[in-house]
Structures are given as structure tokens and as C-alpha cells.
Scaffold this motif. Sequence first.
Motif, PDB file in Angstrom:
ATOM      1  N   GLN A  64       0.864  -1.168   0.000  1.00  0.00           N
ATOM      2  CA  GLN A  64       0.000   0.000   0.000  1.00  0.00           C
ATOM      3  C   GLN A  64       0.911   1.232   0.000  1.00  0.00           C
ATOM      4  OE1 GLN A  64      -2.319   0.123   3.602  1.00  0.00           O
ATOM      5  NE2 GLN A  64      -3.572   1.831   2.916  1.00  0.00           N
ATOM      6  N   VAL A  65       0.586   2.210  -0.841  1.00  0.00           N
ATOM      7  CA  VAL A  65       1.471   3.382  -0.924  1.00  0.00           C
ATOM      8  C   VAL A  65       1.361   4.235   0.343  1.00  0.00           C
ATOM      9  CG1 VAL A  65       1.995   5.521  -2.189  1.00  0.00           C
ATOM     10  CG2 VAL A  65       1.400   3.425  -3.431  1.00  0.00           C
ATOM     11  N   LEU A  66       0.133   4.547   0.733  1.00  0.00           N
ATOM     12  CA  LEU A  66      -0.054   5.419   1.900  1.00  0.00           C
ATOM     13  C   LEU A  66      -1.168   4.878   2.782  1.00  0.00           C
ATOM     14  CD1 LEU A  66       0.139   8.133   3.527  1.00  0.00           C
ATOM     15  CD2 LEU A  66      -1.491   9.083   1.881  1.00  0.00           C
ATOM     16  N   ASP A  67      -0.877   4.801   4.065  1.00  0.00           N
ATOM     17  CA  ASP A  67      -1.923   4.506   5.041  1.00  0.00           C
ATOM     18  C   ASP A  67      -2.058   5.736   5.937  1.00  0.00           C
ATOM     19  OD1 ASP A  67      -3.571   3.713   7.041  1.00  0.00           O
ATOM     20  OD2 ASP A  67      -2.364   1.979   7.686  1.00  0.00           O
ATOM     21  N   TRP A  68      -3.126   6.455   5.762  1.00  0.00           N
ATOM     22  CA  TRP A  68      -3.352   7.714   6.484  1.00  0.00           C
ATOM     23  C   TRP A  68      -4.540   7.545   7.452  1.00  0.00           C
ATOM     24  CZ3 TRP A  68      -0.675  11.582   7.961  1.00  0.00           C
ATOM     25  CH2 TRP A  68      -1.142  12.896   8.077  1.00  0.00           C
ATOM     26  N   SER A  69      -4.864   6.254   7.718  1.00  0.00           N
ATOM     27  CA  SER A  69      -6.060   5.988   8.529  1.00  0.00           C
ATOM     28  C   SER A  69      -5.867   6.422   9.979  1.00  0.00           C
ATOM     29  CB  SER A  69      -6.408   4.500   8.461  1.00  0.00           C
ATOM     30  OG  SER A  69      -5.308   3.740   8.957  1.00  0.00           O
ATOM     31  N   ASP A  70      -4.607   6.520  10.402  1.00  0.00           N
ATOM     32  CA  ASP A  70      -4.326   6.932  11.778  1.00  0.00           C
ATOM     33  C   ASP A  70      -3.748   8.353  11.793  1.00  0.00           C
ATOM     34  OD1 ASP A  70      -3.983   6.704  14.547  1.00  0.00           O
ATOM     35  OD2 ASP A  70      -1.998   5.786  14.357  1.00  0.00           O
ATOM     36  N   ALA A  71      -4.237   9.198  10.892  1.00  0.00           N
ATOM     37  CA  ALA A  71      -3.707  10.569  10.772  1.00  0.00           C
ATOM     38  C   ALA A  71      -3.726  11.258  12.146  1.00  0.00           C
ATOM     39  CB  ALA A  71      -4.559  11.350   9.775  1.00  0.00           C
ATOM     40  N   PRO A  72      -2.723  12.091  12.444  1.00  0.00           N
ATOM     41  CA  PRO A  72      -1.620  12.528  11.593  1.00  0.00           C
ATOM     42  C   PRO A  72      -0.388  11.621  11.626  1.00  0.00           C
ATOM     43  CG  PRO A  72      -1.534  13.728  13.658  1.00  0.00           C
ATOM     44  CD  PRO A  72      -2.694  12.780  13.761  1.00  0.00           C
ATOM     45  N   PHE A  73      -0.554  10.362  11.931  1.00  0.00           N
ATOM     46  CA  PHE A  73       0.585   9.435  11.906  1.00  0.00           C
ATOM     47  C   PHE A  73       0.540   8.673  10.586  1.00  0.00           C
ATOM     48  CE2 PHE A  73      -0.353  10.379  16.275  1.00  0.00           C
ATOM     49  CZ  PHE A  73       0.902  10.640  16.805  1.00  0.00           C
ATOM     50  N   ALA A  74       1.462   8.990   9.701  1.00  0.00           N
ATOM     51  CA  ALA A  74       1.421   8.417   8.354  1.00  0.00           C
ATOM     52  C   ALA A  74       2.264   7.151   8.258  1.00  0.00           C
ATOM     53  CB  ALA A  74       1.959   9.431   7.351  1.00  0.00           C
ATOM     54  N   LYS A  75       1.832   6.266   7.375  1.00  0.00           N
ATOM     55  CA  LYS A  75       2.699   5.150   6.980  1.00  0.00           C
ATOM     56  C   LYS A  75       2.775   5.180   5.463  1.00  0.00           C
ATOM     57  CE  LYS A  75       1.819   1.796  10.662  1.00  0.00           C
ATOM     58  NZ  LYS A  75       0.485   2.096  11.248  1.00  0.00           N
ATOM     59  N   TRP A  76       3.994   5.202   4.959  1.00  0.00           N
ATOM     60  CA  TRP A  76       4.180   5.192   3.498  1.00  0.00           C
ATOM     61  C   TRP A  76       4.845   3.879   3.088  1.00  0.00           C
ATOM     62  CZ3 TRP A  76       2.858   8.653  -0.388  1.00  0.00           C
ATOM     63  CH2 TRP A  76       2.295   9.861   0.027  1.00  0.00           C
ATOM     64  N   PHE A  77       4.431   3.372   1.945  1.00  0.00           N
ATOM     65  CA  PHE A  77       5.009   2.151   1.366  1.00  0.00           C
ATOM     66  C   PHE A  77       4.895   0.993   2.360  1.00  0.00           C
ATOM     67  CE2 PHE A  77       7.157   5.882  -0.504  1.00  0.00           C
ATOM     68  CZ  PHE A  77       6.535   5.810  -1.732  1.00  0.00           C
ATOM     69  N   VAL A  78       3.666   0.824   2.813  1.00  0.00           N
ATOM     70  CA  VAL A  78       3.365  -0.152   3.860  1.00  0.00           C
ATOM     71  C   VAL A  78       3.725  -1.566   3.408  1.00  0.00           C
ATOM     72  CG1 VAL A  78       1.553  -1.042   5.376  1.00  0.00           C
ATOM     73  CG2 VAL A  78       1.429   1.323   4.520  1.00  0.00           C
ATOM     74  N   GLY A  79       4.488  -2.245   4.235  1.00  0.00           N
ATOM     75  CA  GLY A  79       4.865  -3.629   3.917  1.00  0.00           C
ATOM     76  C   GLY A  79       6.163  -3.712   3.130  1.00  0.00           C
ATOM     77  N   GLY A  80       6.633  -2.562   2.615  1.00  0.00           N
ATOM     78  CA  GLY A  80       7.883  -2.563   1.844  1.00  0.00           C
ATOM     79  C   GLY A  80       9.086  -2.698   2.760  1.00  0.00           C
ATOM     80  N   LYS A  81      10.138  -3.281   2.230  1.00  0.00           N
ATOM     81  CA  LYS A  81      11.389  -3.406   2.996  1.00  0.00           C
ATOM     82  C   LYS A  81      12.569  -2.968   2.142  1.00  0.00           C
ATOM     83  CE  LYS A  81      10.250  -7.447   5.883  1.00  0.00           C
ATOM     84  NZ  LYS A  81      10.100  -7.020   7.200  1.00  0.00           N
ATOM     85  N   LEU A  82      13.492  -2.259   2.780  1.00  0.00           N
ATOM     86  CA  LEU A  82      14.696  -1.821   2.067  1.00  0.00           C
ATOM     87  C   LEU A  82      15.812  -1.538   3.071  1.00  0.00           C
ATOM     88  CD1 LEU A  82      14.283   1.920   0.923  1.00  0.00           C
ATOM     89  CD2 LEU A  82      13.234   0.919   2.927  1.00  0.00           C
ATOM     90  N   ASN A  83      17.029  -1.437   2.557  1.00  0.00           N
ATOM     91  CA  ASN A  83      18.132  -0.985   3.405  1.00  0.00           C
ATOM     92  C   ASN A  83      18.607   0.357   2.851  1.00  0.00           C
ATOM     93  OD1 ASN A  83      21.093  -0.636   4.216  1.00  0.00           O
ATOM     94  ND2 ASN A  83      20.385  -2.264   5.595  1.00  0.00           N
ATOM     95  N   VAL A  84      18.535   1.379   3.679  1.00  0.00           N
ATOM     96  CA  VAL A  84      18.856   2.739   3.238  1.00  0.00           C
ATOM     97  C   VAL A  84      20.329   2.846   2.820  1.00  0.00           C
ATOM     98  CG1 VAL A  84      19.063   5.131   4.040  1.00  0.00           C
ATOM     99  CG2 VAL A  84      16.970   3.830   4.508  1.00  0.00           C
TER     100      VAL A  84
END
Length: 656
Positions: A64-84
Motif C-alpha cells: 500500500q502506498v499510503l496509510d493515512w487511517s491513523d492521521a496525523p501518523f502516516a505510513k508510506w510504502f506499507v509492507g515494503g522493505k529496504l536498506n537505506v
Amino acid sequence: MTEQSGQGPALDNLLTESRTFPPSDEFAAAANARPELYREADADREGFWAKQAERLHWDTKWDQVLDWSDAPFAKWFVGGKLNVAYNCVDRHVESGHGDQVAIHWEGEPGDTRTITYSDLRAEVCRTANALLELGMNTGDRVAIYMPMVPEAIFAMLACARLGLTHSVVFGGFSAEALRSRIDDAQARLVITTDGQYRRGNPAALKPAVDEAVAQTPSIEHVLVVKRTSTDVEWTDGRDIWWHDLVDKQSDQHTPEAFDAEHPLYILYTSGTTGRPKGILHTSGGYLTQASYTHFNVFDLKPDTDVYWCTADIGWVTGHSYIVYGPLSNRVTQVVYEGTPNTPHEGRHWEIVQKYKVSIYYTAPTLIRTFMKWGADIPEKFDLSSLRVLGSVGEPINPEAWIWYRENIGASRTPIVDTWWQTETGAIMISPLPGVTSAKPGSAQRALPGVSAKVVDDQGNEVPHGGGGYLVLDKPWPSMLRGIWGDNDRYRETYWSRFAAQGYYFAGDGAKYDNDGDIWLLGRVDDVMNVSGHRISTTEVESALVSHPTVAEAAVVGATDPTTGQGIVAFVILRGGAVDGGAEAVKALRDHVAKEIGPIAKPRQVMVVPELPKTRSGKIMRRLLRDVAENRSIGDVTTLADSSVMELISDGLKKGT
Ligand code: WTA
């Protein structure tokens, strides 16, 4: 709360400025940014950001690109994993660019280091292995209190690689400022240097760490880079030399993928109360926007450009536009350790000439300083490599903008005036080079994918030509995820002012011109902007009243031709003494420098018999600013005692 301190630097000529500078056809034809980006983003904002996220390597794609259901606490790229860190380093080596220079490091005394992407990978791996040997676990906090040495960047990336959350504390901050930040984040480790070069001389840094750490039980180790070979005190068992621990480590380390919302860093910034806020940034959304903005706003061509951002890694600009954005884009960049006038006032231009810098990003306060030093200084150097200039940190007055373009940019380069904040994580409002016809003094338009508005007190958008408050009306990937350990303060500070509309309140005043372009007008709260650094009036006031001679203090930011604002303090001394004397004033200025750091040292301290207050006891800073800026005093009818201002002015006249 005190009354609003109104707008920052006097931008006298700002709202009458009407020149525009369209991009050249040649620049536009080769530009990274295209006008269609605005349309694409407007048509499908989340789809647009998903496309930008593909700039990065993801071990697991998001659901999911954006989860804003708990605004103003955003989650972007939900479920994605990466190493910065993998994204900023390893993947460039793997794609065959290991020999490309990542960092041309220039020390203040003239020593240099050339670090390729292969070198950078080895250094980051060694540092990561060292942090593992110290027993650091994913999620732990690490404080980094360092000058601009390459190890500071290795340390940040090693933290990112291991999923440790770094908290970089500007090396100019005091022991007390470091202590409170370490404490708030409960950091287990602090990484520092023995000393730092400042204006040609080595200055010790570790003593401040020793002082801070004496009162921070969470710290287990102090890892120390030898930079100046200054004598330092040593606590066996706790203190470790970087060269003893890091140099012996393996240069191999396999990165692990972390959740897109894994905390990447905390960065403390001043708010309207005395206590700094720990702004929390996470991984996937942050890196996506840092990368996308760096690529488009600076038109970065990784194979040919040499980029230089003059910020310090102690500020957010150093995080997003020295470390994460540029390295994710495979930049070749200059990192300079020292001050711009060491050993001479042409140092920056000498560096531009030496490395053929093509993109240069700095702050208006420095541009105004260069103006003061004179155009004949840059003229002595070959600056023909420059092709994009950037500005950040405070409103740039048109005069400085034009000077920058003419004297540094040979009347040819685009200038990007980039508005953003520690909280926004990445650039939000800026012209796009090659696309936008630039207007000196205006940041102009929210970037594609970003949405900003100027609204009135009620949250209604003002018409073109109107002014009000800047808000961000839609969530963005690099937005702060909160204030460390204080969700209520997060809601209260940013989301309560326009709660009905769900807008983020930036704390800046702004105006639309008749074309709908945005002009930033400075802070509307009690935050000052001194040389592009945010300092709260209350923070300086608390430092002043912590001095035994001070009974009460009020601080204002007064317009300053070079630094944007200068700190002016009004103090009432204990026992009602009205003449502080030069010694007492000096002691107070030094005390503030010791409590917060030299950047917070008041430009002036005025000893007064009274402070102007409303009937409800609020200090009227507006009137103090009139005094500080030598203006006739405004409306005093709301003062509890209207004779106070006369007392203050008479006292000051006598004093001078
Ligand atoms: C100000 C720095 C006008 C603004 C990246 C903001 C600006 C604060 C600009 C954030 C600009 C930053 N024009 N004002 N281009 N850029 N500001 O958190 O008041 O250190 O709210 O982030 O700087 O400062 P911060």
C-alpha cells in the motif's frame, strides 16, 4: 504562549519584485524535470509517489502506498522493505560505479581525502561491524556529535545499515544541549572526535562529550575519531578510539532489509517552548522524497556533475542533501570541513574552481556575507563549471538572489530557492530548473506530488495577492512521523491549529502573488531564524534566567542585514540594577553560548527596569522588537502599564 512575534526578516523589496528569469532552451532541453510531472502527480498522487519510490532498491515491494487511517501518523510504502545504506552505497558499486568518487573531502587546513563508492562501502561496512562489536542492536539510538569529517558520514550510514537510529547533534552545540538530546533519545553510544578545526585552529570537542556523558546513564561507550590530535581525557572501558576499533574490522557486511517505517533518525529542532523537539524520520518514504527532490530540484547528472551542499550534517540539510538524497543518486560531491573565510574569503570559490563544482547549495546568510566581502573575491576564480545554484534556510531577499545569480552564476545559472523544514524531511516548495521561470525571492510552487496552501486564520485559502499562513494540506512521503516520545506534542504543535481541515501548520507566514506563486515571509511563532538556524526565543530566555544575576528575560529576533535575524535580549537584573555594565553583559552572552551553543549568543543584551506585558502577563515582543530595530514604538494600549515602554527607552538612551 506569548503573542505571535510576527514576521522574520524585513523583506522590504520582496513584494515589489517582478523580474522573472525563464530557463534557457538549452537547459530546458536537457533537464531532469519535465513540466508534465505536475500533471502526472495531480492526476494520481499516490501513483506518482509509487513511481518515485522505484528510484530505490526494495527487497520487498510495498502493498500500500499510503496509510493515512491513523492521521496525523502516516505510513508510506506499507509492507515494503529496504536498506537505506545499501541504496546509498552498495548498489552503486554493484552497478559498476565503484571507482566513481563519492566524496571529495576537503579539510579546513587543506588536507584532502578522495573516497570512491568502493571505499565508501568498505568504510561503512567496517563501521557497521564495529558498532556490532559494541553490542548495538537494531532500534538502538546512537548520538553523533562530530565536525564535518568523512567518519561522520560513515557513522550515519553504518547506523542506517544496521537499523540503528542516529541522532546527530550539531558540533557547535554545548555540552548541556548534547546531554539533553542524549537523554531524551536514551542513546547508548556517542560518536565524536577529539577536536575540530575552526577558523584555522584546532578546538577540543571531546570535553563537551565528557561533561554531557557524566550525566547520561544510558551511554555505554564513546567512540572517538582522532582529528586534531588534541590532548583529551580518557575513561578506560567507556572511551574507544575509532582507529583502534574500526580499522581492524572486516570490510564486508551483508545488509539486512528493514521495514519502510523503520526509524532512520531523530533530529532535534527548536520549537516555541524551551525544550527541543526530537523530529522522527523513517526509511522508505524519507529516502524516496530525498532522492526524488535531489534529482529534480538540482538537476543532478550523476556521471558529470560535481555537487556541493555547504550545510553541516548537524542540520537537516546535511542529512537530506549531503547524505541521503545525493548518495542515493550516486552523486560525486564535495564535503568541506571548515569555515568560508579560512584561510581567506575566497575559500569557497577556490574549492569550486579546484573540483569544478557544477551544483552549489547554500544559505542566504552566507550569500549576504559574500556580498559584504565583495564581488571582487569570487571574480578571481574560475566559476564557469557552475550550472545550478540553490538556496535554503530562510527567505532570500531579491537583492541577494540577483547578486548570487550575477556574481556566482555568471547571470546564466538557474537558482532554486528551496523551502522546507526539519519536519518535512525534504524540499517541498521550489522552482524546478529547466521548467520554472524563476522569480527572485519566491520559492514559487509546491513540487509535483506535494501540496501547499496559504490560508487565513480560519483555514480558508486566501485569494491570489493575499497573505496568511503556510499549510501543507496533503501528507507527503518524507513527513515527520512524530516527535520522539511525545505524540501529544506532535498533534498539538502541527495539527491542532487547523484541525478542522486536517492541515499541517508549518509556522511560516506566506503570500500568493497575482500568479499564485508562493512567497515565504518568515516565522509567525516565537522561533527565530539566525543565519538559517532555528532558535526559539524561550530557549534563550530560559538560558538567561538560569544565570544567577537575571530576574527576568525576554528575547526577540531583530532584523539583521547579514544573518536574517539577530538575537536581542532584554533582561531585568536581580535587585533591580539598571546598569549591567559591559562585564555583566558579556557574562550573560557567554552564559547563553555555554548553555545552548555559540549560535544562540545574543547579538545584544539590554538591561531594562521592566518588560512590557499585557494585563494577562504575556510579554509583548512586538514592542521589544520595535526597540531592537530602532523603530518608533507601536500601539501600547494593551499594556498593563503603558509607561513601561518609556521607562525602557529612557533607560536605554541613558545607557548608550
Ligand atoms: C525557514 C531548514 C523561506 C522557514 C531546511 C522554515 C525558509 C524553517 C526557506 C525551517 C526558504 C527554510 N524560504 N524560509 N527557502 N527554507 N526556511 O527546520 O521559516 O532548520 O520553517 O529546516 O526555515 O528550518 P529548518
